[in-house]
Scaffold this motif. Sequence first.
Motif, PDB file in Angstrom:
ATOM      1  N   ASN A 178       0.830  -1.216   0.000  1.00  0.00           N
ATOM      2  CA  ASN A 178       0.000   0.000   0.000  1.00  0.00           C
ATOM      3  C   ASN A 178       0.865   1.267   0.000  1.00  0.00           C
ATOM      4  OD1 ASN A 178      -2.459  -1.322  -0.110  1.00  0.00           O
ATOM      5  ND2 ASN A 178      -2.654  -1.459   2.112  1.00  0.00           N
ATOM      6  N   LYS A 179       1.986   1.236   0.750  1.00  0.00           N
ATOM      7  CA  LYS A 179       2.908   2.376   0.735  1.00  0.00           C
ATOM      8  C   LYS A 179       3.519   2.557  -0.653  1.00  0.00           C
ATOM      9  CE  LYS A 179       4.329   2.334   5.614  1.00  0.00           C
ATOM     10  NZ  LYS A 179       5.452   2.065   6.555  1.00  0.00           N
ATOM     11  N   LEU A 180       3.895   1.432  -1.268  1.00  0.00           N
ATOM     12  CA  LEU A 180       4.498   1.488  -2.600  1.00  0.00           C
ATOM     13  C   LEU A 180       3.508   1.996  -3.646  1.00  0.00           C
ATOM     14  CD1 LEU A 180       6.630  -1.787  -2.503  1.00  0.00           C
ATOM     15  CD2 LEU A 180       7.508   0.539  -2.717  1.00  0.00           C
ATOM     16  N   LYS A 181       2.243   1.646  -3.486  1.00  0.00           N
ATOM     17  CA  LYS A 181       1.215   2.158  -4.402  1.00  0.00           C
ATOM     18  C   LYS A 181       1.146   3.682  -4.347  1.00  0.00           C
ATOM     19  CE  LYS A 181      -1.919  -1.826  -4.566  1.00  0.00           C
ATOM     20  NZ  LYS A 181      -3.263  -2.336  -4.210  1.00  0.00           N
ATOM     21  N   LYS A 182       1.155   4.232  -3.126  1.00  0.00           N
ATOM     22  CA  LYS A 182       1.099   5.690  -2.969  1.00  0.00           C
ATOM     23  C   LYS A 182       2.346   6.355  -3.552  1.00  0.00           C
ATOM     24  CE  LYS A 182      -1.846   5.652   1.165  1.00  0.00           C
ATOM     25  NZ  LYS A 182      -1.920   5.911   2.625  1.00  0.00           N
ATOM     26  N   LEU A 183       3.499   5.743  -3.291  1.00  0.00           N
ATOM     27  CA  LEU A 183       4.750   6.303  -3.802  1.00  0.00           C
ATOM     28  C   LEU A 183       4.822   6.216  -5.322  1.00  0.00           C
ATOM     29  CD1 LEU A 183       7.105   4.845  -1.059  1.00  0.00           C
ATOM     30  CD2 LEU A 183       6.844   7.284  -1.570  1.00  0.00           C
ATOM     31  N   PHE A 184       4.317   5.108  -5.872  1.00  0.00           N
ATOM     32  CA  PHE A 184       4.359   4.974  -7.331  1.00  0.00           C
ATOM     33  C   PHE A 184       3.410   5.965  -7.998  1.00  0.00           C
ATOM     34  CE2 PHE A 184       4.117   3.126 -11.550  1.00  0.00           C
ATOM     35  CZ  PHE A 184       5.414   2.685 -11.744  1.00  0.00           C
ATOM     36  N   GLN A 185       2.287   6.254  -7.356  1.00  0.00           N
ATOM     37  CA  GLN A 185       1.387   7.289  -7.891  1.00  0.00           C
ATOM     38  C   GLN A 185       2.090   8.641  -7.887  1.00  0.00           C
ATOM     39  OE1 GLN A 185      -2.972   7.267  -7.236  1.00  0.00           O
ATOM     40  NE2 GLN A 185      -2.570   5.622  -5.772  1.00  0.00           N
ATOM     41  N   GLU A 186       2.847   8.928  -6.837  1.00  0.00           N
ATOM     42  CA  GLU A 186       3.615  10.179  -6.798  1.00  0.00           C
ATOM     43  C   GLU A 186       4.628  10.205  -7.939  1.00  0.00           C
ATOM     44  OE1 GLU A 186       6.826  12.408  -3.867  1.00  0.00           O
ATOM     45  OE2 GLU A 186       5.390  10.996  -2.976  1.00  0.00           O
ATOM     46  N   PHE A 187       5.279   9.062  -8.176  1.00  0.00           N
ATOM     47  CA  PHE A 187       6.240   8.918  -9.271  1.00  0.00           C
ATOM     48  C   PHE A 187       5.554   9.198 -10.612  1.00  0.00           C
ATOM     49  CE2 PHE A 187       8.409   5.874 -12.249  1.00  0.00           C
ATOM     50  CZ  PHE A 187       9.657   6.472 -12.264  1.00  0.00           C
ATOM     51  N   ILE A 188       4.303   8.745 -10.752  1.00  0.00           N
ATOM     52  CA  ILE A 188       3.539   8.976 -11.988  1.00  0.00           C
ATOM     53  C   ILE A 188       3.127  10.450 -12.109  1.00  0.00           C
ATOM     54  CG2 ILE A 188       1.318   8.512 -13.127  1.00  0.00           C
ATOM     55  CD1 ILE A 188       1.530   5.640 -12.172  1.00  0.00           C
ATOM     56  N   PHE A 189       2.611  11.017 -11.026  1.00  0.00           N
ATOM     57  CA  PHE A 189       2.048  12.364 -11.087  1.00  0.00           C
ATOM     58  C   PHE A 189       3.103  13.437 -11.399  1.00  0.00           C
ATOM     59  CE2 PHE A 189      -1.604  11.170  -7.972  1.00  0.00           C
ATOM     60  CZ  PHE A 189      -2.257  10.519  -8.995  1.00  0.00           C
ATOM     61  N   TYR A 190       4.298  13.298 -10.825  1.00  0.00           N
ATOM     62  CA  TYR A 190       5.264  14.402 -10.887  1.00  0.00           C
ATOM     63  C   TYR A 190       6.462  14.136 -11.796  1.00  0.00           C
ATOM     64  CZ  TYR A 190       2.449  15.295  -6.765  1.00  0.00           C
ATOM     65  OH  TYR A 190       1.396  15.454  -5.912  1.00  0.00           O
ATOM     66  N   GLY A 191       6.588  12.926 -12.320  1.00  0.00           N
ATOM     67  CA  GLY A 191       7.661  12.648 -13.256  1.00  0.00           C
ATOM     68  C   GLY A 191       8.961  12.245 -12.584  1.00  0.00           C
ATOM     69  N   SER A 192      10.033  12.208 -13.385  1.00  0.00           N
ATOM     70  CA  SER A 192      11.273  11.576 -12.917  1.00  0.00           C
ATOM     71  C   SER A 192      12.494  12.499 -12.940  1.00  0.00           C
ATOM     72  CB  SER A 192      11.564  10.343 -13.781  1.00  0.00           C
ATOM     73  OG  SER A 192      11.668  10.688 -15.153  1.00  0.00           O
ATOM     74  N   TYR A 193      12.269  13.819 -13.091  1.00  0.00           N
ATOM     75  CA  TYR A 193      13.398  14.737 -13.003  1.00  0.00           C
ATOM     76  C   TYR A 193      13.894  14.801 -11.557  1.00  0.00           C
ATOM     77  CZ  TYR A 193      12.786  16.661 -17.707  1.00  0.00           C
ATOM     78  OH  TYR A 193      12.725  16.819 -19.058  1.00  0.00           O
ATOM     79  N   PRO A 194      15.211  14.651 -11.323  1.00  0.00           N
ATOM     80  CA  PRO A 194      15.733  14.645  -9.948  1.00  0.00           C
ATOM     81  C   PRO A 194      15.336  15.872  -9.129  1.00  0.00           C
ATOM     82  CG  PRO A 194      17.426  13.895 -11.471  1.00  0.00           C
ATOM     83  CD  PRO A 194      16.273  14.358 -12.312  1.00  0.00           C
ATOM     84  N   ARG A 195      15.445  17.049  -9.725  1.00  0.00           N
ATOM     85  CA  ARG A 195      15.136  18.287  -8.993  1.00  0.00           C
ATOM     86  C   ARG A 195      13.675  18.324  -8.568  1.00  0.00           C
ATOM     87  NH1 ARG A 195      14.176  21.748  -6.146  1.00  0.00           N
ATOM     88  NH2 ARG A 195      14.653  23.991  -6.215  1.00  0.00           N
ATOM     89  N   ILE A 196      12.788  17.811  -9.397  1.00  0.00           N
ATOM     90  CA  ILE A 196      11.360  17.813  -9.084  1.00  0.00           C
ATOM     91  C   ILE A 196      11.072  16.858  -7.932  1.00  0.00           C
ATOM     92  CG2 ILE A 196       9.029  17.478 -10.028  1.00  0.00           C
ATOM     93  CD1 ILE A 196      10.695  19.749 -11.340  1.00  0.00           C
ATOM     94  N   ILE A 197      11.724  15.710  -7.942  1.00  0.00           N
ATOM     95  CA  ILE A 197      11.500  14.711  -6.890  1.00  0.00           C
ATOM     96  C   ILE A 197      11.997  15.221  -5.542  1.00  0.00           C
ATOM     97  CG2 ILE A 197      12.299  12.431  -6.085  1.00  0.00           C
ATOM     98  CD1 ILE A 197      12.080  11.614  -9.130  1.00  0.00           C
ATOM     99  N   LEU A 198      13.103  15.943  -5.519  1.00  0.00           N
ATOM    100  CA  LEU A 198      13.663  16.441  -4.264  1.00  0.00           C
ATOM    101  C   LEU A 198      12.863  17.610  -3.693  1.00  0.00           C
ATOM    102  CD1 LEU A 198      17.484  16.294  -5.104  1.00  0.00           C
ATOM    103  CD2 LEU A 198      16.227  14.831  -3.505  1.00  0.00           C
TER     104      LEU A 198
END
Length: 413
Positions: A178-198
């Motif tokens: 369930n935690k991974l599902k929430k985190l993966f949705q965040e990964f989907i919503f905001y993309g994979s640029y390092p600066r954006i993730i931080l």
Amino acid sequence: MPGHIPPKIYPRKIASQIEKALKIPEIIVIHGARQTGKTTLLDILMEKLRQKHESKNIVYFDLEDFELLELCDKGVPSTIEHLKAIGCDFQKKIFLFIDEIQYLQNPSSFLKYFFDHWKGKIKLVVSGSSSFAIKSKFKDSLVGRTMDFELFGLDFEEFLSFKELSFDLATKDELVVNKLKKLFQEFIFYGSYPRIILEKSLEIKEALLKQIINTYLRKDIKDLANITDINKFNKLLRVLAGQSGKLLNVLELANTVGIARPTLDNYLAILESTYVIKIINPFFRNLRAELTKMPKVYFEDLGIKTILEKGGFARKLEGDNLETAVFSLLRKKFNAEGIHFWRTAQKEEIDFVVENRNHILVYEVKINCRNKDRLLLNKFKKLYPKAKTHLVGFGFVDKQKIKELNFIYPWQL
């Protein structure tokens, strides 16, 4: 700034691969979109080298600095004189890192001369933000003299690392899943640029992505493609964002945007080579029963896709975004030329067919999976018995899963 490592540097998987290549004479060429962390990657490599080599023999040039660009454009002898002037010890090996190599007037001649005259004495590591600019300026004379690497946005494991989290991704533990599902949705919503993730603020995340679109994506591509009608180009970007994961009818797209077919072909080629989109071709062996020509298009980064398509971040998980996220992960794991989709004459479709060496890996993506979703996978397996099929999703709707069905979560690819 290269030469000084900030307090916290997060590892990238590709760094260890490039580190091994530092020991061989070939020129290392790192391609990748802007803001994916190329300069930080160079920082990491230089810091590793400082553990075994003198700092004065590890040199960094950023060719966005006009003076350094002018120096390199004068040629290799002038560059060598500069290295001597700043104190490099030519009795020992020198490592020269050059960022934004595509700005050179003739990078091929520069790198070829360096390699042919200084091989074994000066190791070159160069990077560029546009493979289009690099390929258009690099000539066949460099064949056998370079080793190429592509740096993409973060994959999901790197995403977790940047958030300083660690999980067993193969686990079936419900709380962790369930935690991974929430985190993966965040990964989907905001993309994979390092600066954006931080960045923690959603408002700043969005502003940064819009800045990437306006400052880098549109500026770089406008310059590369000599675009005169920026409004039509912006429309093209919005239309493509809405078509990620769909069949690409080039003639229909040209009519929708209002540009000529040759112009569109040129724009698409540049969008691909600047890591904005990727076009994948169908997998086929039967010319009559399977789609053979019309490709599909995917955006490389989901944050960019949703900003272009909706003007802001997605608020709920949608099937096309999950499919694009799965493509993004496959793209970072496998050779892009081996990633396909499968579509029959009856318009039945499987999302991804990956040819990897002698293996065929098949992935059908659904948010909520059911036992009946295996039927098309079974049909494919009857045609291609050696294929390994997977149903990829966020959950399984049916109470019991058929044993033969290979269900995985997207982070388990």
